[in-house]
Structure formats: C-alpha cells, structure tokens
Design a protein around this motif. Structure first.
Motif, PDB file in Angstrom:
ATOM      1  N   GLY A  32      13.818 -14.761 -71.200  1.00  0.00           N
ATOM      2  CA  GLY A  32      14.011 -16.094 -71.747  1.00  0.00           C
ATOM      3  C   GLY A  32      15.282 -16.196 -72.579  1.00  0.00           C
ATOM      4  O   GLY A  32      15.847 -15.175 -72.984  1.00  0.00           O
ATOM      5  N   ASN A  33      15.706 -17.420 -72.827  1.00  0.00           N
ATOM      6  CA  ASN A  33      16.892 -17.631 -73.657  1.00  0.00           C
ATOM      7  C   ASN A  33      16.652 -17.099 -75.060  1.00  0.00           C
ATOM      8  O   ASN A  33      15.580 -17.299 -75.631  1.00  0.00           O
ATOM      9  CB  ASN A  33      17.231 -19.122 -73.726  1.00  0.00           C
ATOM     10  N   GLY A  34      17.635 -16.428 -75.591  1.00  0.00           N
ATOM     11  CA  GLY A  34      17.563 -15.960 -76.965  1.00  0.00           C
ATOM     12  C   GLY A  34      16.843 -14.642 -77.165  1.00  0.00           C
ATOM     13  O   GLY A  34      16.694 -14.189 -78.292  1.00  0.00           O
ATOM     14  N   GLU A  35      16.417 -14.006 -76.079  1.00  0.00           N
ATOM     15  CA  GLU A  35      15.782 -12.680 -76.225  1.00  0.00           C
ATOM     16  C   GLU A  35      16.839 -11.617 -76.492  1.00  0.00           C
ATOM     17  O   GLU A  35      17.997 -11.761 -76.097  1.00  0.00           O
ATOM     18  CB  GLU A  35      14.992 -12.316 -74.958  1.00  0.00           C
ATOM     19  N   PHE A  36      16.430 -10.548 -77.160  1.00  0.00           N
ATOM     20  CA  PHE A  36      17.276  -9.367 -77.312  1.00  0.00           C
ATOM     21  C   PHE A  36      16.538  -8.239 -76.602  1.00  0.00           C
ATOM     22  O   PHE A  36      15.537  -7.729 -77.094  1.00  0.00           O
ATOM     23  CB  PHE A  36      17.494  -9.029 -78.793  1.00  0.00           C
ATOM     24  N   VAL A  37      17.021  -7.900 -75.409  1.00  0.00           N
ATOM     25  CA  VAL A  37      16.306  -6.956 -74.554  1.00  0.00           C
ATOM     26  C   VAL A  37      17.077  -5.645 -74.456  1.00  0.00           C
ATOM     27  O   VAL A  37      18.285  -5.657 -74.222  1.00  0.00           O
ATOM     28  CB  VAL A  37      16.130  -7.535 -73.124  1.00  0.00           C
ATOM     29  N   SER A  38      16.395  -4.539 -74.643  1.00  0.00           N
ATOM     30  CA  SER A  38      17.002  -3.241 -74.375  1.00  0.00           C
ATOM     31  C   SER A  38      16.436  -2.680 -73.086  1.00  0.00           C
ATOM     32  O   SER A  38      15.230  -2.761 -72.840  1.00  0.00           O
ATOM     33  CB  SER A  38      16.728  -2.256 -75.508  1.00  0.00           C
ATOM     34  N   ILE A  39      17.318  -2.129 -72.275  1.00  0.00           N
ATOM     35  CA  ILE A  39      16.918  -1.497 -71.018  1.00  0.00           C
ATOM     36  C   ILE A  39      17.058   0.005 -71.214  1.00  0.00           C
ATOM     37  O   ILE A  39      18.141   0.494 -71.552  1.00  0.00           O
ATOM     38  CB  ILE A  39      17.835  -1.930 -69.850  1.00  0.00           C
ATOM     39  N   ILE A  40      15.961   0.719 -71.028  1.00  0.00           N
ATOM     40  CA  ILE A  40      16.008   2.169 -71.212  1.00  0.00           C
ATOM     41  C   ILE A  40      15.572   2.884 -69.932  1.00  0.00           C
ATOM     42  O   ILE A  40      15.016   2.270 -69.023  1.00  0.00           O
ATOM     43  CB  ILE A  40      15.143   2.627 -72.412  1.00  0.00           C
ATOM     44  N   GLY A  41      15.840   4.170 -69.896  1.00  0.00           N
ATOM     45  CA  GLY A  41      15.474   4.978 -68.730  1.00  0.00           C
ATOM     46  C   GLY A  41      16.473   6.107 -68.560  1.00  0.00           C
ATOM     47  O   GLY A  41      17.560   6.068 -69.123  1.00  0.00           O
ATOM     48  N   LEU A  42      16.076   7.100 -67.771  1.00  0.00           N
ATOM     49  CA  LEU A  42      16.957   8.245 -67.523  1.00  0.00           C
ATOM     50  C   LEU A  42      18.237   7.806 -66.819  1.00  0.00           C
ATOM     51  O   LEU A  42      18.278   6.728 -66.224  1.00  0.00           O
ATOM     52  CB  LEU A  42      16.229   9.262 -66.623  1.00  0.00           C
ATOM     53  N   SER A  43      19.248   8.634 -66.834  1.00  0.00           N
ATOM     54  CA  SER A  43      20.440   8.380 -66.030  1.00  0.00           C
ATOM     55  C   SER A  43      20.023   8.272 -64.575  1.00  0.00           C
ATOM     56  O   SER A  43      19.221   9.077 -64.097  1.00  0.00           O
ATOM     57  CB  SER A  43      21.432   9.532 -66.168  1.00  0.00           C
ATOM     58  N   GLY A  44      20.531   7.250 -63.917  1.00  0.00           N
ATOM     59  CA  GLY A  44      20.179   7.058 -62.511  1.00  0.00           C
ATOM     60  C   GLY A  44      18.919   6.239 -62.291  1.00  0.00           C
ATOM     61  O   GLY A  44      18.505   6.008 -61.156  1.00  0.00           O
ATOM     62  N   ALA A  45      18.309   5.767 -63.386  1.00  0.00           N
ATOM     63  CA  ALA A  45      17.054   5.005 -63.267  1.00  0.00           C
ATOM     64  C   ALA A  45      17.267   3.597 -62.711  1.00  0.00           C
ATOM     65  O   ALA A  45      16.319   2.963 -62.246  1.00  0.00           O
ATOM     66  CB  ALA A  45      16.361   4.923 -64.626  1.00  0.00           C
ATOM     67  N   GLY A  46      18.510   3.101 -62.803  1.00  0.00           N
ATOM     68  CA  GLY A  46      18.787   1.769 -62.272  1.00  0.00           C
ATOM     69  C   GLY A  46      19.209   0.754 -63.325  1.00  0.00           C
ATOM     70  O   GLY A  46      19.323  -0.441 -63.035  1.00  0.00           O
ATOM     71  N   LYS A  47      19.485   1.214 -64.537  1.00  0.00           N
ATOM     72  CA  LYS A  47      19.844   0.295 -65.637  1.00  0.00           C
ATOM     73  C   LYS A  47      21.114  -0.501 -65.324  1.00  0.00           C
ATOM     74  O   LYS A  47      21.139  -1.724 -65.461  1.00  0.00           O
ATOM     75  CB  LYS A  47      20.031   1.083 -66.949  1.00  0.00           C
ATOM     76  N   SER A  48      22.160   0.204 -64.910  1.00  0.00           N
ATOM     77  CA  SER A  48      23.417  -0.497 -64.617  1.00  0.00           C
ATOM     78  C   SER A  48      23.263  -1.393 -63.393  1.00  0.00           C
ATOM     79  O   SER A  48      23.779  -2.520 -63.366  1.00  0.00           O
ATOM     80  CB  SER A  48      24.558   0.497 -64.381  1.00  0.00           C
ATOM     81  N   THR A  49      22.550  -0.913 -62.410  1.00  0.00           N
ATOM     82  CA  THR A  49      22.324  -1.724 -61.206  1.00  0.00           C
ATOM     83  C   THR A  49      21.625  -3.026 -61.590  1.00  0.00           C
ATOM     84  O   THR A  49      21.989  -4.108 -61.111  1.00  0.00           O
ATOM     85  CB  THR A  49      21.471  -0.947 -60.175  1.00  0.00           C
ATOM     86  N   PHE A  50      20.640  -2.910 -62.481  1.00  0.00           N
ATOM     87  CA  PHE A  50      19.920  -4.102 -62.943  1.00  0.00           C
ATOM     88  C   PHE A  50      20.878  -5.076 -63.626  1.00  0.00           C
ATOM     89  O   PHE A  50      20.944  -6.258 -63.291  1.00  0.00           O
ATOM     90  CB  PHE A  50      18.795  -3.687 -63.899  1.00  0.00           C
ATOM     91  N   LEU A  51      21.651  -4.545 -64.577  1.00  0.00           N
ATOM     92  CA  LEU A  51      22.559  -5.401 -65.344  1.00  0.00           C
ATOM     93  C   LEU A  51      23.582  -6.082 -64.429  1.00  0.00           C
ATOM     94  O   LEU A  51      23.852  -7.277 -64.554  1.00  0.00           O
ATOM     95  CB  LEU A  51      23.264  -4.548 -66.397  1.00  0.00           C
TER      96      LEU A  51
END
Ligand SMILES: Nc1ncnc2c1ncn2[C@@H]1O[C@H](COP(=O)(O)OP(=O)(O)O)[C@@H](O)[C@H]1O
Ligand SMILES: [Mg+2]
Length: 257
Positions: free
Chosen positions: A26-45
C-alpha cells in the motif's frame, strides 16, 4: 499501490528468480525485503519498474499495468518510481547539483534532456531536496569528492526531485559503516513518514529491517516465505527464510566475545 499477481520470473538460463509471487504493497508502507543472496530480492525490486521483464503474471503500480505498458506509458510509470542502489549510481565527475537535477530528466523530451535545459523550478526542487538530506552546502562539489554516505544522500535527493511516490532501494547501506547506515535508514524513514512515500528496501541486516520497517517480506528461492510485521518475525520464521535463526546466532556470538 503496488500489486503482484501470480508473478514468476524465469531467467534465460532456467533459473527461477521469482515463483508465483502474490502481494499488495500500500501507499506509504516502509517494506524491507530480506533473504539469502540469490533469494530473488533484486529480481523482485526490479520487476516493479520493469528493469526485469517478468515471465508470468502481472505487476501493477497505482492501477496501471507495468507488465502490459507500452513505451510511453512505461516512461510515465517509471517517472514516479525512484531507485537507489548500493553503488549510488552517480555521475562521479559531475557536481552534486547536476546529479540531483538529472532526476528531472524523465519530465523532458529527449532533445531538452540532451541539452540539459532545466527550469528555475527544477533548480529550486534540487535545492530543497539537498536541504532535506543536509547537503545543500555541497551543491557545487564534485560527487566523487563526497563520502559514501553523502553520495547515497545525493542519490536520495535525486529521487526527491524526481517527485517519485515510490522509492526502491537495493541494498542501499551495504557498503556503508554502521553509523552512516543508521543515518541513511533514518533519512529514508523520515521521507517515508513526512512525505508519505512508499519505501521498499532490500537489506541484508534483519536487525535493520526490524528497526525501520512497518512490514518485512522474506524471500527464499524466489518464493515469499514470510510477510508480516517486524514483531511477527521470530526464530521459526527466520529459520524458514535463512535455514537457521540468524538473530540468535548473533546474540550468541556477542555472549562469547
Ligand atoms: N540476469 C540474470 N541471469 C540469470 N540468472 C540471474 C540473473 N539475475 C539473477 N539471476 C539469478 O536469479 C536468482 C535471484 O537473483 P537476485 O534477484 O539477484 O537475488 P538477490 O537479490 O536476493 O541476491 C539467483 O539465483 C540469481 O543467480
Ligand atoms: Mg540483490
């Protein structure tokens, strides 16, 4: 608002970057994406502003399909999404002012942006943004004369003049010392709280994620395996994400020291 509906990403080498991701931010959320290297964080972003094309499903930003957008529409969507990264992505030989002003380029036609014609309002926006991150005195400094933390604040200022509603940050503090890290995270939090911007941060530190976010999403092998408030992220959930309870190990390590 950002929505992911049944989003999968398979890279050309067959690696699954994302697997059936369904979520709404939602608008105004502050979300952190965590996970091991290669988990897909950058792909998601990178799927949010389509720096990555997805293979299946649909991504929408403020009701507009990023996935189906044509060139012009994609440009309009991207204008409102700022991105900062671990290596700051500044033109090192350019001044702080020029780097910040470059956040306005999405608003101009190609020829104007090539000529670097900016309006009086653009210069004012740049000053305001630099003031907000405490760097107005560096306006005419060359970017490569600044410290890492200052360079990251310049890249934050660039997203502000862009007037982005959403700030995507891919490991923004990975190369910074702990004190500068706190300052950068506080800047992002302040922008989130006072300007109402949505902030999504890929981050390696679970402690920082817990300290700053209103919501944490944990990825493992391209799948969302945790999605909740920092309070809900306990040992069991961390083990699901990382294969072990990394916070407990950290505490243990301190006890030994
Ligand atoms: N351009 C690419 N081509 C092939 N595989 C990739 C590419 N980018 C990322 N991957 C793979 O996709 C998976 C997810 O990567 P990434 O999103 O970068 O993870 P993270 O940011 O969590 O470290 C990893 O297995 C990675 O090796
Ligand atoms: Mg990454």
């Amino acid at each position: 608002m950002i929505t992911f509906e049944h989003v999968s990403k398979i890279y050309s080498n067959g690696v699954r970057g994302l697997q059936d991701v369904n979520l709404t931010i939602g608008n105004g959320e502050f979300v952190s994406i965590i996970g091991l290297s290669g988990a897909g964080k950058s792909t998601f972003l990178r799927s949010i502003n389509r720096l990555n094309d997805i293979t299946e499903g649909e991504v929408c930003v403020n009701g507009r399909s990023v996935t189906k957008a044509g060139k012009k529409e994609l440009r309009a969507i991207r204008r409102r999404i700022g991105m900062i990264s671990q290596n700051f992505n500044l033109v090192k030989r350019s001044t702080v002012q020029k780097n910040v002003l470059s956040g306005r380029l999405g608003y101009y036609s190609t020829w104007k942006s090539i000529l670097g014609i900016f309006s009086k309002e653009d210069y004012e926006l740049a000053n305001d943004a630099l003031e907000r991150v405490g760097l107005l005195d560096k306006l005419h400094s060359r970017s490569d004369e600044l410290s890492g933390g200052q360079q990251q604040r310049v890249s934050i200022a660039r997203t502000l003049v862009q007037q982005a509603d959403i700030i995507l940050a891919d490991e923004p503090v990975a190369s910074l010392d702990p004190i500068t890290t706190q300052k950068i995270m506080q800047d992002l939090k302040q922008i989130n709280q006072t300007m109402g911007k949505t902030v999504i941060v890929n981050i390696h530190s679970v402690q920082l994620a817990k300290q700053f976010s209103s919501r944490i999403i944990g990825f493992k092998s391209g799948c969302v395996v945790f999605d909740g408030t920092p309070e809900k992220l306990g040992g069991k959930e961390l083990t699901e994400i990382y294969g072990r309870n990394i916070l407990e190990e950290k505490e243990g390590a301190q006890d030994e020291a």
